[in-house]
Write a protein that holds these residues in place. Structure first.
Motif, mmCIF file in Angstrom:
data_model
loop_
_atom_site.group_PDB
_atom_site.id
_atom_site.type_symbol
_atom_site.label_atom_id
_atom_site.label_comp_id
_atom_site.label_asym_id
_atom_site.label_seq_id
_atom_site.Cartn_x
_atom_site.Cartn_y
_atom_site.Cartn_z
ATOM 1 N N LEU A 24 -38.530 -72.553 16.166
ATOM 2 C CA LEU A 24 -38.937 -71.221 15.284
ATOM 3 C C LEU A 24 -38.607 -70.529 14.845
ATOM 4 C CD1 LEU A 24 -41.738 -69.680 17.515
ATOM 5 C CD2 LEU A 24 -42.262 -71.227 16.038
ATOM 6 N N ALA A 25 -37.215 -70.293 15.343
ATOM 7 C CA ALA A 25 -36.229 -69.591 14.557
ATOM 8 C C ALA A 25 -35.177 -70.746 13.232
ATOM 9 C CB ALA A 25 -35.269 -68.993 15.619
ATOM 10 N N ALA A 26 -35.317 -72.231 14.581
ATOM 11 C CA ALA A 26 -34.854 -73.117 13.181
ATOM 12 C C ALA A 26 -35.418 -72.855 11.882
ATOM 13 C CB ALA A 26 -34.806 -74.019 13.573
ATOM 14 N N GLY A 27 -36.514 -72.738 12.015
ATOM 15 C CA GLY A 27 -37.745 -72.903 11.180
ATOM 16 C C GLY A 27 -38.094 -71.492 9.754
ATOM 17 N N GLU A 28 -37.641 -70.312 10.634
ATOM 18 C CA GLU A 28 -38.506 -69.160 9.691
ATOM 19 C C GLU A 28 -36.349 -69.683 9.126
ATOM 20 O OE1 GLU A 28 -39.623 -66.566 9.295
ATOM 21 O OE2 GLU A 28 -41.147 -67.754 10.026
ATOM 22 N N ALA A 29 -35.023 -69.846 9.498
ATOM 23 C CA ALA A 29 -33.651 -70.179 8.825
ATOM 24 C C ALA A 29 -34.194 -70.605 7.856
ATOM 25 C CB ALA A 29 -33.334 -70.237 9.963
ATOM 26 N N ALA A 30 -35.170 -71.929 8.524
ATOM 27 C CA ALA A 30 -35.196 -72.822 7.015
ATOM 28 C C ALA A 30 -35.927 -72.556 5.873
ATOM 29 C CB ALA A 30 -35.533 -74.617 6.977
ATOM 30 N N LEU A 32 -36.312 -69.339 4.856
ATOM 31 C CA LEU A 32 -35.428 -68.193 4.125
ATOM 32 C C LEU A 32 -34.458 -68.694 3.025
ATOM 33 C CD1 LEU A 32 -34.217 -65.315 6.647
ATOM 34 C CD2 LEU A 32 -36.297 -65.174 5.439
ATOM 35 N N ILE A 33 -33.481 -70.201 3.947
ATOM 36 C CA ILE A 33 -32.308 -70.595 2.988
ATOM 37 C C ILE A 33 -33.510 -71.171 1.907
ATOM 38 C CG2 ILE A 33 -30.786 -73.137 3.164
ATOM 39 C CD1 ILE A 33 -30.453 -71.395 5.770
ATOM 40 N N SER A 34 -34.598 -72.129 1.622
ATOM 41 C CA SER A 34 -35.100 -72.274 1.126
ATOM 42 C C SER A 34 -35.903 -71.559 0.165
ATOM 43 C CB SER A 34 -35.981 -74.081 1.800
ATOM 44 O OG SER A 34 -37.165 -73.259 2.449
ATOM 45 N N THR A 35 -36.099 -70.437 0.002
ATOM 46 C CA THR A 35 -36.403 -69.572 -0.426
ATOM 47 C C THR A 35 -36.069 -69.336 -1.769
ATOM 48 O OG1 THR A 35 -38.580 -68.936 0.852
ATOM 49 C CG2 THR A 35 -38.342 -68.009 -0.479
ATOM 50 N N PRO A 36 -36.284 -69.361 -3.440
ATOM 51 C CA PRO A 36 -35.803 -68.797 -3.846
ATOM 52 C C PRO A 36 -35.664 -67.649 -3.846
ATOM 53 C CG PRO A 36 -36.774 -69.764 -4.995
ATOM 54 C CD PRO A 36 -37.309 -69.814 -3.343
ATOM 55 N N PRO A 37 -34.695 -66.537 -4.507
ATOM 56 C CA PRO A 37 -34.438 -65.058 -4.437
ATOM 57 C C PRO A 37 -35.615 -64.968 -5.900
ATOM 58 C CG PRO A 37 -32.176 -66.543 -5.548
ATOM 59 C CD PRO A 37 -33.359 -66.856 -5.143
ATOM 60 N N ARG A 38 -35.948 -63.726 -5.701
ATOM 61 C CA ARG A 38 -36.918 -63.024 -5.970
ATOM 62 C C ARG A 38 -35.855 -62.268 -7.688
ATOM 63 N NH1 ARG A 38 -39.376 -57.687 -3.215
ATOM 64 N NH2 ARG A 38 -38.774 -57.060 -5.165
ATOM 65 N N PRO A 39 -36.678 -62.544 -8.906
ATOM 66 C CA PRO A 39 -35.763 -62.485 -9.941
ATOM 67 C C PRO A 39 -35.311 -60.478 -9.768
ATOM 68 C CG PRO A 39 -38.160 -62.984 -10.751
ATOM 69 C CD PRO A 39 -37.764 -62.916 -8.933
ATOM 70 N N PRO A 40 -34.630 -60.371 -10.621
ATOM 71 C CA PRO A 40 -34.488 -58.452 -10.671
ATOM 72 C C PRO A 40 -35.607 -57.861 -11.670
ATOM 73 C CG PRO A 40 -33.038 -59.845 -11.989
ATOM 74 C CD PRO A 40 -33.884 -61.367 -11.496
ATOM 75 N N GLU A 41 -35.660 -56.632 -10.708
ATOM 76 C CA GLU A 41 -36.733 -56.320 -11.298
ATOM 77 C C GLU A 41 -35.957 -55.949 -12.912
ATOM 78 O OE1 GLU A 41 -39.217 -54.331 -10.045
ATOM 79 O OE2 GLU A 41 -38.717 -55.502 -8.064
ATOM 80 N N PRO A 42 -37.126 -55.479 -13.839
ATOM 81 C CA PRO A 42 -36.887 -55.487 -15.448
ATOM 82 C C PRO A 42 -36.347 -53.475 -14.718
ATOM 83 C CG PRO A 42 -39.096 -55.305 -15.164
ATOM 84 C CD PRO A 42 -38.623 -54.981 -13.643
ATOM 85 N N GLU A 43 -35.151 -53.636 -15.754
ATOM 86 C CA GLU A 43 -34.612 -52.478 -16.265
ATOM 87 C C GLU A 43 -35.812 -51.552 -17.461
ATOM 88 O OE1 GLU A 43 -31.323 -50.359 -15.534
ATOM 89 O OE2 GLU A 43 -30.620 -53.020 -14.039
ATOM 90 N N PHE A 44 -35.928 -50.083 -16.769
ATOM 91 C CA PHE A 44 -36.366 -49.240 -17.971
ATOM 92 C C PHE A 44 -35.700 -48.739 -18.674
ATOM 93 C CE2 PHE A 44 -39.101 -49.532 -14.084
ATOM 94 C CZ PHE A 44 -39.962 -50.051 -14.826
ATOM 95 N N SER A 45 -35.976 -48.333 -20.398
ATOM 96 C CA SER A 45 -34.942 -48.013 -21.219
ATOM 97 C C SER A 45 -35.474 -46.638 -21.013
ATOM 98 C CB SER A 45 -35.236 -48.300 -22.752
ATOM 99 O OG SER A 45 -36.744 -48.005 -22.623
ATOM 100 N N GLU A 46 -36.198 -45.871 -20.868
ATOM 101 C CA GLU A 46 -36.324 -44.585 -20.825
ATOM 102 C C GLU A 46 -36.448 -44.434 -18.887
ATOM 103 O OE1 GLU A 46 -40.242 -42.998 -22.752
ATOM 104 O OE2 GLU A 46 -39.710 -43.903 -24.109
#
Length: 55
Positions: A24-30, A32-46
């Motif tokens: 199960l730990a190996a499946g969880e690690a796989a 995490l590794i295969s999931t792409p990172p989330r895109p950065p939050e948009p910057e608010f100008s104000e």
């Protein structure tokens, strides 16, 4: 045809001696590794001012 195919017995693919916790730990690690990172939050100008003057 091999000897195991002629007998009609299914082949076993399980690995003996590996705890389910490790599998199960190996499946969880796989995952995490295969999931792409989330895109950065948009910057608010104000942005809210960091410090407000007292009234």
């Amino acid at each position: 045809m091999s000897a195991t195919e002629s007998k009609g017995q299914p082949q076993r693919f399980a690995v003996a001696g590996v705890p389910m916790r490790d599998l199960l730990a190996a499946g969880e690690a796989a995952a995490l590794i295969s999931t792409p990172p989330r895109p950065p939050e948009p910057e608010f100008s104000e942005r809210a001012p960091a410090h407000r003057e007292a009234a």
